[in-house]
Design a protein around this motif. Structure first.
Motif, PDB file in Angstrom:
ATOM      1  N   ASP A  88       0.806  -1.221   0.000  1.00  0.00           N
ATOM      2  CA  ASP A  88       0.000   0.000   0.000  1.00  0.00           C
ATOM      3  C   ASP A  88       0.843   1.277   0.000  1.00  0.00           C
ATOM      4  N   GLY A  89       2.174   1.130  -0.061  1.00  0.00           N
ATOM      5  CA  GLY A  89       3.031   2.307  -0.140  1.00  0.00           C
ATOM      6  C   GLY A  89       3.679   2.726   1.159  1.00  0.00           C
ATOM      7  N   TRP A  90       3.322   2.104   2.284  1.00  0.00           N
ATOM      8  CA  TRP A  90       4.034   2.383   3.531  1.00  0.00           C
ATOM      9  C   TRP A  90       5.471   1.882   3.422  1.00  0.00           C
ATOM     10  N   LEU A  91       6.396   2.626   4.028  1.00  0.00           N
ATOM     11  CA  LEU A  91       7.813   2.268   3.994  1.00  0.00           C
ATOM     12  C   LEU A  91       8.399   2.241   5.400  1.00  0.00           C
ATOM     13  N   VAL A  92       9.448   1.464   5.569  1.00  0.00           N
ATOM     14  CA  VAL A  92      10.371   1.624   6.694  1.00  0.00           C
ATOM     15  C   VAL A  92      11.699   2.057   6.115  1.00  0.00           C
ATOM     16  N   LYS A  93      12.230   3.162   6.643  1.00  0.00           N
ATOM     17  CA  LYS A  93      13.532   3.669   6.233  1.00  0.00           C
ATOM     18  C   LYS A  93      14.348   4.004   7.469  1.00  0.00           C
ATOM     19  N   GLY A  94      15.641   4.133   7.296  1.00  0.00           N
ATOM     20  CA  GLY A  94      16.492   4.531   8.403  1.00  0.00           C
ATOM     21  C   GLY A  94      17.641   3.595   8.695  1.00  0.00           C
ATOM     22  N   GLY A  95      17.811   2.563   7.858  1.00  0.00           N
ATOM     23  CA  GLY A  95      18.944   1.669   8.061  1.00  0.00           C
ATOM     24  C   GLY A  95      20.280   2.390   8.000  1.00  0.00           C
ATOM     25  N   GLY A  96      20.306   3.470   7.223  1.00  0.00           N
ATOM     26  CA  GLY A  96      21.529   4.261   7.103  1.00  0.00           C
ATOM     27  C   GLY A  96      21.567   5.457   8.031  1.00  0.00           C
ATOM     28  N   ALA A  97      20.603   5.556   8.942  1.00  0.00           N
ATOM     29  CA  ALA A  97      20.570   6.587   9.990  1.00  0.00           C
ATOM     30  C   ALA A  97      20.366   7.997   9.456  1.00  0.00           C
ATOM     31  N   ALA A  98      19.814   8.128   8.243  1.00  0.00           N
ATOM     32  CA  ALA A  98      19.582   9.464   7.678  1.00  0.00           C
ATOM     33  C   ALA A  98      18.094   9.713   7.436  1.00  0.00           C
ATOM     34  N   HIS A  99      17.220   8.981   8.130  1.00  0.00           N
ATOM     35  CA  HIS A  99      15.787   9.053   7.800  1.00  0.00           C
ATOM     36  C   HIS A  99      15.157  10.404   8.115  1.00  0.00           C
ATOM     37  N   ARG A 121      10.596  -5.815  -0.774  1.00  0.00           N
ATOM     38  CA  ARG A 121       9.134  -5.897  -0.901  1.00  0.00           C
ATOM     39  C   ARG A 121       8.606  -6.889   0.135  1.00  0.00           C
ATOM     40  N   VAL A 122       7.716  -6.425   1.007  1.00  0.00           N
ATOM     41  CA  VAL A 122       7.153  -7.276   2.063  1.00  0.00           C
ATOM     42  C   VAL A 122       5.633  -7.225   1.996  1.00  0.00           C
ATOM     43  N   THR A 123       4.980  -8.236   2.553  1.00  0.00           N
ATOM     44  CA  THR A 123       3.517  -8.241   2.578  1.00  0.00           C
ATOM     45  C   THR A 123       2.981  -7.313   3.661  1.00  0.00           C
ATOM     46  N   ALA A 124       3.757  -7.123   4.727  1.00  0.00           N
ATOM     47  CA  ALA A 124       3.384  -6.205   5.816  1.00  0.00           C
ATOM     48  C   ALA A 124       4.657  -5.738   6.502  1.00  0.00           C
ATOM     49  N   LEU A 125       4.684  -4.477   6.913  1.00  0.00           N
ATOM     50  CA  LEU A 125       5.860  -3.950   7.599  1.00  0.00           C
ATOM     51  C   LEU A 125       6.036  -4.630   8.955  1.00  0.00           C
ATOM     52  N   ARG A 126       7.267  -4.746   9.369  1.00  0.00           N
ATOM     53  CA  ARG A 126       7.585  -5.385  10.646  1.00  0.00           C
ATOM     54  C   ARG A 126       8.667  -4.571  11.354  1.00  0.00           C
ATOM     55  N   PRO A 127       8.755  -4.727  12.696  1.00  0.00           N
ATOM     56  CA  PRO A 127       9.822  -4.028  13.400  1.00  0.00           C
ATOM     57  C   PRO A 127      11.179  -4.637  13.051  1.00  0.00           C
ATOM     58  N   PRO A 128      12.258  -3.876  13.297  1.00  0.00           N
ATOM     59  CA  PRO A 128      12.311  -2.603  14.015  1.00  0.00           C
ATOM     60  C   PRO A 128      12.018  -1.397  13.110  1.00  0.00           C
ATOM     61  N   GLU A 187      12.626  12.014  14.864  1.00  0.00           N
ATOM     62  CA  GLU A 187      11.879  11.489  13.712  1.00  0.00           C
ATOM     63  C   GLU A 187      11.937   9.968  13.728  1.00  0.00           C
ATOM     64  N   HIS A 188      10.904   9.349  13.156  1.00  0.00           N
ATOM     65  CA  HIS A 188      10.850   7.891  13.034  1.00  0.00           C
ATOM     66  C   HIS A 188      10.933   7.490  11.568  1.00  0.00           C
ATOM     67  N   GLY A 189      11.188   6.210  11.340  1.00  0.00           N
ATOM     68  CA  GLY A 189      11.417   5.722   9.978  1.00  0.00           C
ATOM     69  C   GLY A 189      10.201   5.173   9.275  1.00  0.00           C
ATOM     70  N   LEU A 190       8.983   5.435   9.786  1.00  0.00           N
ATOM     71  CA  LEU A 190       7.768   5.048   9.064  1.00  0.00           C
ATOM     72  C   LEU A 190       7.403   6.166   8.098  1.00  0.00           C
ATOM     73  N   PHE A 191       7.361   5.852   6.814  1.00  0.00           N
ATOM     74  CA  PHE A 191       6.994   6.819   5.782  1.00  0.00           C
ATOM     75  C   PHE A 191       5.622   6.433   5.251  1.00  0.00           C
ATOM     76  N   PRO A 192       4.613   7.302   5.377  1.00  0.00           N
ATOM     77  CA  PRO A 192       3.256   6.960   4.946  1.00  0.00           C
ATOM     78  C   PRO A 192       3.099   7.031   3.431  1.00  0.00           C
ATOM     79  N   PRO A 193       2.089   6.367   2.895  1.00  0.00           N
ATOM     80  CA  PRO A 193       1.848   6.401   1.448  1.00  0.00           C
ATOM     81  C   PRO A 193       1.658   7.810   0.900  1.00  0.00           C
TER      82      PRO A 193
END
Length: 217
Positions: A88-99, A121-128, A187-193
């Protein structure tokens, strides 16, 4: 097919969206590393801002023009990678600490484009979920956040501590609101659609292009 091959394919497909005279936000990470030479080869007249010192250094080495963000208040396009991409376009970003910087640039862009290999590409976002936290009052902020751990990583480009939220993320909008409301959480690494216009995901020798532009309207 190798992950690196997929990264390159997705990047080259997205790079075709960049036209002469554009203002461009350059993301951070291993996938974006393929974007810089792709742009340099085309010798376009661009105004670029980088989301991390690492990206800026790499761009300047290829003679791509990079200027301070203070001189630009909007971008025609920004291109960046992601750690996880949901259907649906939700993202997790921040592995490189620049989110934090990446989200600021994405929000300032008319068209935020995400590039990824098939493993993202995942079916649903998961932590962390990555977090940037102020150093001031860090222990108190972490207590309020509960399920969070400091990452053994360098500080963000702006000096923030990098942590990871390990709690459940079933309600993405709710978790994003919760993390965004904690004092001391930069800031958090959840990016909305709503931030995402396009997603290019390479799988083998092909590239899937998902357009989410309507969600930004």
């Amino acid at each position: 097919m190798s992950v690196e091959h997929e990264k390159q394919l997705a990047t080259e497909a997205a790079a075709e969206l960049i036209e002469d005279g554009m203002t461009v936000g350059l993301g951070t990470g291993s996938t974006v590393a393929y974007l810089l030479p792709a742009l340099a080869r085309r010798a376009l007249s661009l105004r670029c801002v980088a989301t991390s010192p690492r990206t800026e250094e790499a761009a300047l080495m290829l003679d791509l023009p990079v200027e301070p963000f203070g001189s630009i208040d909007r971008f025609d396009i920004a291109i960046d990678g992601a750690d996880q991409v949901a259907p649906d376009g939700w993202l997790v970003k921040g592995g490189g600490a620049a989110h934090t910087r990446e989200k600021i640039v994405a929000a300032a862009s008319d068209r935020f484009v995400v590039i990824a290999d098939s493993s993202k590409r995942v079916t649903a976002l998961r932590p962390p979920v990555p977090l940037e936290l102020l150093e001031f009052g860090l222990a108190a902020t972490m207590r309020l956040l509960h399920s969070v751990s400091l990452r053994n990583a360098p500080r963000s480009p702006d000096g923030g501590a990098i942590a990871d939220y390990q709690g459940a993320v079933d309600d993405l909008a709710g978790v994003a609101a919760l993390l965004g409301a904690i004092p001391g959480a930069v800031e958090h690494g959840l990016f909305p659609p709503a931030l995402v216009a396009d997603v290019f995901v390479a799988r083998g020798d092909s590239v899937e292009h998902h357009n989410h532009a309507k969600s930004r309207a």
